[in-house]
Motif scaffolding. Structure first.
Motif, PDB file in Angstrom:
ATOM      1  N   UNK A  53       0.844  -1.190   0.000  1.00  0.00           N
ATOM      2  CA  UNK A  53       0.000   0.000   0.000  1.00  0.00           C
ATOM      3  C   UNK A  53       0.880   1.240   0.000  1.00  0.00           C
ATOM      4  N   UNK A  54       0.300   2.331  -0.527  1.00  0.00           N
ATOM      5  CA  UNK A  54       1.014   3.587  -0.612  1.00  0.00           C
ATOM      6  C   UNK A  54       0.037   4.717  -0.317  1.00  0.00           C
ATOM      7  N   UNK A  55       0.509   5.716   0.378  1.00  0.00           N
ATOM      8  CA  UNK A  55      -0.358   6.820   0.748  1.00  0.00           C
ATOM      9  C   UNK A  55      -0.684   7.689  -0.464  1.00  0.00           C
ATOM     10  N   UNK A  56      -1.591   8.620  -0.250  1.00  0.00           N
ATOM     11  CA  UNK A  56      -2.041   9.472  -1.340  1.00  0.00           C
ATOM     12  C   UNK A  56      -1.058  10.602  -1.621  1.00  0.00           C
ATOM     13  N   UNK A  57      -1.313  11.334  -2.657  1.00  0.00           N
ATOM     14  CA  UNK A  57      -0.516  12.492  -3.069  1.00  0.00           C
ATOM     15  C   UNK A  57       0.955  12.111  -3.130  1.00  0.00           C
ATOM     16  N   UNK A  58       1.827  12.914  -2.583  1.00  0.00           N
ATOM     17  CA  UNK A  58       3.261  12.663  -2.747  1.00  0.00           C
ATOM     18  C   UNK A  58       3.973  12.296  -1.462  1.00  0.00           C
ATOM     19  N   UNK A  59       3.209  11.934  -0.435  1.00  0.00           N
ATOM     20  CA  UNK A  59       3.878  11.613   0.830  1.00  0.00           C
ATOM     21  C   UNK A  59       4.664  10.322   0.734  1.00  0.00           C
ATOM     22  N   UNK A  60       4.193   9.396  -0.103  1.00  0.00           N
ATOM     23  CA  UNK A  60       4.990   8.219  -0.408  1.00  0.00           C
ATOM     24  C   UNK A  60       5.152   7.202   0.681  1.00  0.00           C
ATOM     25  N   UNK A  61       4.364   7.266   1.725  1.00  0.00           N
ATOM     26  CA  UNK A  61       4.462   6.253   2.781  1.00  0.00           C
ATOM     27  C   UNK A  61       3.950   4.920   2.257  1.00  0.00           C
ATOM     28  N   UNK A  62       4.751   3.875   2.489  1.00  0.00           N
ATOM     29  CA  UNK A  62       4.402   2.546   1.994  1.00  0.00           C
ATOM     30  C   UNK A  62       4.379   1.527   3.126  1.00  0.00           C
ATOM     31  N   UNK A  63       3.632   0.471   2.897  1.00  0.00           N
ATOM     32  CA  UNK A  63       3.561  -0.623   3.864  1.00  0.00           C
ATOM     33  C   UNK A  63       3.466  -1.948   3.140  1.00  0.00           C
ATOM     34  N   UNK A  64       4.064  -2.972   3.746  1.00  0.00           N
ATOM     35  CA  UNK A  64       4.080  -4.304   3.150  1.00  0.00           C
ATOM     36  C   UNK A  64       3.923  -5.356   4.241  1.00  0.00           C
ATOM     37  N   UNK A  65       3.279  -6.462   3.927  1.00  0.00           N
ATOM     38  CA  UNK A  65       3.298  -7.577   4.875  1.00  0.00           C
ATOM     39  C   UNK A  65       4.672  -8.225   4.871  1.00  0.00           C
ATOM     40  N   UNK A  66       4.960  -8.971   5.895  1.00  0.00           N
ATOM     41  CA  UNK A  66       6.279  -9.596   6.011  1.00  0.00           C
ATOM     42  C   UNK A  66       6.581 -10.516   4.827  1.00  0.00           C
ATOM     43  N   UNK A  67       5.548 -11.084   4.231  1.00  0.00           N
ATOM     44  CA  UNK A  67       5.749 -12.045   3.153  1.00  0.00           C
ATOM     45  C   UNK A  67       6.420 -11.444   1.924  1.00  0.00           C
ATOM     46  N   UNK A  68       6.290 -10.135   1.734  1.00  0.00           N
ATOM     47  CA  UNK A  68       6.876  -9.518   0.540  1.00  0.00           C
ATOM     48  C   UNK A  68       7.834  -8.386   0.888  1.00  0.00           C
ATOM     49  N   UNK A  69       7.937  -8.039   2.156  1.00  0.00           N
ATOM     50  CA  UNK A  69       8.784  -6.922   2.570  1.00  0.00           C
ATOM     51  C   UNK A  69      10.222  -7.163   2.137  1.00  0.00           C
ATOM     52  N   UNK A  70      10.826  -6.130   1.559  1.00  0.00           N
ATOM     53  CA  UNK A  70      12.184  -6.240   1.066  1.00  0.00           C
ATOM     54  C   UNK A  70      12.287  -6.763  -0.355  1.00  0.00           C
ATOM     55  N   UNK A  71      11.185  -7.285  -0.893  1.00  0.00           N
ATOM     56  CA  UNK A  71      11.193  -7.818  -2.264  1.00  0.00           C
ATOM     57  C   UNK A  71      10.287  -7.010  -3.193  1.00  0.00           C
ATOM     58  N   UNK A  72       9.185  -6.508  -2.667  1.00  0.00           N
ATOM     59  CA  UNK A  72       8.223  -5.752  -3.473  1.00  0.00           C
ATOM     60  C   UNK A  72       8.328  -4.270  -3.140  1.00  0.00           C
ATOM     61  N   UNK A  73       8.113  -3.436  -4.153  1.00  0.00           N
ATOM     62  CA  UNK A  73       8.104  -1.988  -3.957  1.00  0.00           C
ATOM     63  C   UNK A  73       6.933  -1.386  -4.719  1.00  0.00           C
ATOM     64  N   UNK A  74       6.077  -0.687  -4.002  1.00  0.00           N
ATOM     65  CA  UNK A  74       4.951  -0.012  -4.627  1.00  0.00           C
ATOM     66  C   UNK A  74       5.315   1.449  -4.843  1.00  0.00           C
ATOM     67  N   UNK A  75       4.849   1.991  -5.959  1.00  0.00           N
ATOM     68  CA  UNK A  75       5.069   3.402  -6.251  1.00  0.00           C
ATOM     69  C   UNK A  75       3.869   3.914  -7.035  1.00  0.00           C
ATOM     70  N   UNK A  76       3.790   5.220  -7.153  1.00  0.00           N
ATOM     71  CA  UNK A  76       2.694   5.808  -7.906  1.00  0.00           C
ATOM     72  C   UNK A  76       3.194   7.035  -8.651  1.00  0.00           C
ATOM     73  N   UNK A  77       2.546   7.302  -9.758  1.00  0.00           N
ATOM     74  CA  UNK A  77       2.820   8.503 -10.534  1.00  0.00           C
ATOM     75  C   UNK A  77       1.499   9.236 -10.680  1.00  0.00           C
ATOM     76  N   UNK A  78       1.331  10.260  -9.876  1.00  0.00           N
ATOM     77  CA  UNK A  78       0.055  10.980  -9.879  1.00  0.00           C
ATOM     78  C   UNK A  78      -0.139  11.822 -11.131  1.00  0.00           C
TER      79      UNK A  78
END
Length: 119
Positions: A53-78
């Protein structure tokens, strides 16, 4: 209702990488920019689960479950109304259909994109 379109899935060997994309229609740009977004996946016989998950606008806060943490990266281009999921070091258990949605999953689900990890 927001119509989401996921793409970028495919067949990859364990340890490989994929980058998923989620397109949000330009007509939904305003609501998209203020919406925290997320990627979910659903494997056969299992419930859909949140993987990033990723926060709205440009704050860029992300969260991941342990199962994918360190392997997956979410990003957005508003500016382009897009959400991405970079998946590295893929494992067999990452095989699933991947979907994007807002963080409360209140929009209609898209068709998803199939990710298959082989040994």
């Amino acid at each position: 209702q927001v119509q989401l379109v996921e793409s970028g899935g495919g067949l990859v060997q364990a340890g490989g990488t994929l980058r998923l994309s989620c397109a949000v229609p330009r007509t939904s740009a305003t609501v998209f920019r203020i919406s925290p977004m997320a990627w979910y996946r659903q494997a056969p016989g299992r419930q859909r689960e949140l993987v990033a998950s990723i926060s709205s606008l440009n704050s860029g806060n992300t969260n991941y479950p342990d199962s994918v943490k360190g392997r997956f990266t979410i990003s957005r281009d508003n500016t382009k109304n897009m959400v991405f999921l970079q998946m590295n070091s893929l494992k067999l258990e990452d095989t699933a259909v991947y979907y994007c949605n807002n963080l409360v999953a209140s929009w209609s689900w898209g068709q998803g994109t199939q990710v298959t990890v082989s040994s």
